[in-house]
Scaffold this active site. Structure first.
Site, short mmCIF file in Angstrom:
data_model
loop_
_atom_site.label_atom_id
_atom_site.label_comp_id
_atom_site.label_asym_id
_atom_site.label_seq_id
_atom_site.Cartn_x
_atom_site.Cartn_y
_atom_site.Cartn_z
N GLY A 89 0.86 -1.18 0.00
CA GLY A 89 0.00 0.00 0.00
C GLY A 89 0.89 1.22 0.00
O GLY A 89 1.92 1.25 -0.69
N ALA A 123 5.19 -2.32 -0.07
CA ALA A 123 5.51 -1.43 1.05
C ALA A 123 5.98 -2.21 2.27
O ALA A 123 6.83 -1.74 3.03
CB ALA A 123 4.29 -0.59 1.41
N HIS A 159 8.41 -3.23 -7.37
CA HIS A 159 7.76 -2.90 -8.65
C HIS A 159 8.76 -2.23 -9.60
O HIS A 159 8.37 -1.35 -10.40
CB HIS A 159 6.57 -1.95 -8.46
#
Length: 240
Positions: A89, A123, A159
């Site tokens: 998140g 995260a 990512h």
């Protein structure tokens, strides 16, 4: 050192469901000795919904889920945890909540001293490292420090995205932003985990898992590519 970490780049891979691409690694990681996993949903606003998503998935793998946000005493919940999973998140929101609930030092103690297995996604992987300086997220809240839990002495960029040579976008590439980070003094190595990749840390051994390569950035050195299955243990002792 007793640490056991599974640091995943992303929770959902294109074409698959939540944690589907790494479910075998999760089962191998927590094994049969862990029956209940403590989930930390602080990175998303709707903690109840997020917890239900994690609970439903991990139940299919044989694990019951307790959420730290449902506990009357979050610190005590961490002290009793058999395994910890911090979901993805917004990294700033996540780290602020960890500090607000006095969990940063407690999680570090449980993982490094007690050997409680720690899994992070996106995260959740960011906050396992030395700092959140190389997150991709917007600073929507302000944690008291960018210093994170410090389970490993380097940074992760989850990512990680390669430059698109056909793109007309004129903003910085991910690599350019990491290079900017390394223009500052005393900045740690950054492991760019592409979607589909993850890092397994067992004591002083680190192994790249998953289906994609990782790109490693070290200050003052050319970036290097690393294949799934390669040994990255040197990052645990040679952080710079």
């Amino acid at each position: 050192m007793k640490r056991r970490l599974l640091l995943v780049s992303n929770s959902t891979l294109h074409g698959g469901g939540y944690l589907e691409h790494c479910q075998q690694q999760i089962s191998d990681f927590f094994g049969k000795q862990v029956k209940r996993v403590l989930f930390v949903p602080y990175a998303l606003h709707n903690r109840d919904s997020y917890t239900q998503t994690a609970r439903d998935k991990l139940k299919t793998l044989g694990y019951e889920v307790d959420s730290v946000h449902e506990a009357a005493d979050p610190v005590e919940a961490v002290r009793k945890a058999e395994g910890i999973f911090i979901g993805g998140g917004n990294t700033f929101r996540l780290l602020k909540a960890l500090y607000d609930h006095n969990l940063v030092a407690e999680i570090k103690k449980r993982v490094l001293q007690d050997g409680v297995p720690y899994m992070g996604s996106s995260a959740g992987s960011n906050v396992a490292t030395i700092s959140i300086n190389t997150t991709n997220d917007m600073p929507i809240v302000y944690p008291p420090s960018f210093s994170a839990i410090g389970l490993v002495p380097f940074n992760i960029n989850p990512h990680y995205l390669d430059p698109d040579p056909d793109s007309r976008h004129m903003g910085e590439t991910r690599e350019q932003r990491i290079v900017q980070y390394h223009e500052e003094l005393d900045t740690s190595s950054v492991l760019g985990l592409r979607e589909g990749s993850m890092l397994l840390v067992e004591g002083n051994k680190a192994t790249l898992l998953g289906s994609t390569k990782a790109r490693l950035f070290q200050r003052g050195k050319p970036a290097t590519e690393h294949d799934p299955g390669c040994d990255l243990s040197f990052l645990l002792t040679d952080a710079q």
